[in-house]
Design a protein around this motif. Sequence first.
Motif, short mmCIF file in Angstrom:
data_model
loop_
_atom_site.label_atom_id
_atom_site.label_comp_id
_atom_site.label_asym_id
_atom_site.label_seq_id
_atom_site.Cartn_x
_atom_site.Cartn_y
_atom_site.Cartn_z
N VAL A 39 -5.97 3.22 -2.80
CA VAL A 39 -4.93 2.35 -2.23
C VAL A 39 -4.87 2.52 -0.72
CG1 VAL A 39 -2.44 1.97 -2.10
CG2 VAL A 39 -3.53 2.25 -4.32
N MET A 40 -4.98 3.74 -0.25
CA MET A 40 -4.93 4.00 1.19
C MET A 40 -6.15 3.43 1.92
SD MET A 40 -3.49 7.93 1.24
CE MET A 40 -3.33 7.90 3.04
N SER B 83 0.68 3.99 -3.10
CA SER B 83 0.15 5.32 -2.83
C SER B 83 1.22 6.39 -3.01
CB SER B 83 -0.42 5.38 -1.41
OG SER B 83 0.55 5.07 -0.45
N THR B 84 2.45 6.11 -2.59
CA THR B 84 3.54 7.08 -2.76
C THR B 84 3.79 7.38 -4.23
OG1 THR B 84 4.62 6.35 -0.71
CG2 THR B 84 5.98 7.52 -2.32
N GLY C 145 -4.72 6.72 -5.88
CA GLY C 145 -3.89 6.76 -4.68
C GLY C 145 -4.71 6.73 -3.40
N VAL C 146 -5.84 7.44 -3.40
CA VAL C 146 -6.73 7.44 -2.24
C VAL C 146 -7.32 6.04 -2.03
CG1 VAL C 146 -8.90 8.34 -1.31
CG2 VAL C 146 -7.28 9.89 -2.43
N THR D 283 3.56 1.48 -9.94
CA THR D 283 2.28 1.10 -9.33
C THR D 283 1.65 -0.08 -10.07
OG1 THR D 283 1.05 2.72 -10.68
CG2 THR D 283 1.86 3.44 -8.54
N LYS E 77 0.82 -1.21 0.00
CA LYS E 77 0.00 0.00 0.00
C LYS E 77 0.86 1.26 0.00
CE LYS E 77 -3.42 0.29 2.78
NZ LYS E 77 -4.24 0.28 4.02
#
Length: 227
Positions: free
Chosen positions: A200-201, A98-99, A197-198, A134, A94
Amino acid sequence: MESEGTHLLSDNNYMDEKPEVIDHSKSNESTLAMLFSPELIKPTLLLWVVFFGNAFSYYGLAHRRLAIKMFSSLVLHFPGLIISAFTIDKLGRKGSMSTMFFLCCIFLLLLMVHQPQALTTFLLFMARICITTTFMVAYIYAPEIYPTSVRTTGVGVGSSVGRIGGMICPLVAVGLIHGCHQTAAILLFKFVIFSSGVCVMLFPFETSGWELTDSTVRETTTTLEVD
């Protein structure tokens, strides 16, 4: 001793028996339905968004007018492999995804201001490296979130959703580029990438260090040592 008629009768009964027919469609439907079970529906939907965002942005950033004088795909995949191998254990699945998604947004944000061509090429190069990373981590993470019984189906359906993103990209984002709406295209890419990205978090668990399992329930708590 059994008569000859008895043998013929038993043979005829054997021939009259119909082979058992297994309806594989029902098993496939039940397997697909498991993806929407209470334990798996959240990671399934989030994974779809991640796969869609990956493919949409990857093929969009590879477009010849947006990615001017970009390096070949092989050159892009090499640093992506190195970065994913380094970050996947340091930051987790994750954390690394996200990074890279958010870094890609930063590189695209800098393109909103007029830049020299060399700097534009560098920013696009770095943005696509992030998306390539990713992509690789997503294909590692996806099989780990599903139990064995639905692993192939879950990854296959997620990959298919990603292909839909790859098909939609030339129709939407690249169409904006051809229409000289490059700013709108960049904003669209930023929205898709940031949303990925959100998502993934929001994944309910980190699978780094976990073994593949047959269970649909993941243990998220650590075991306390008893003195």
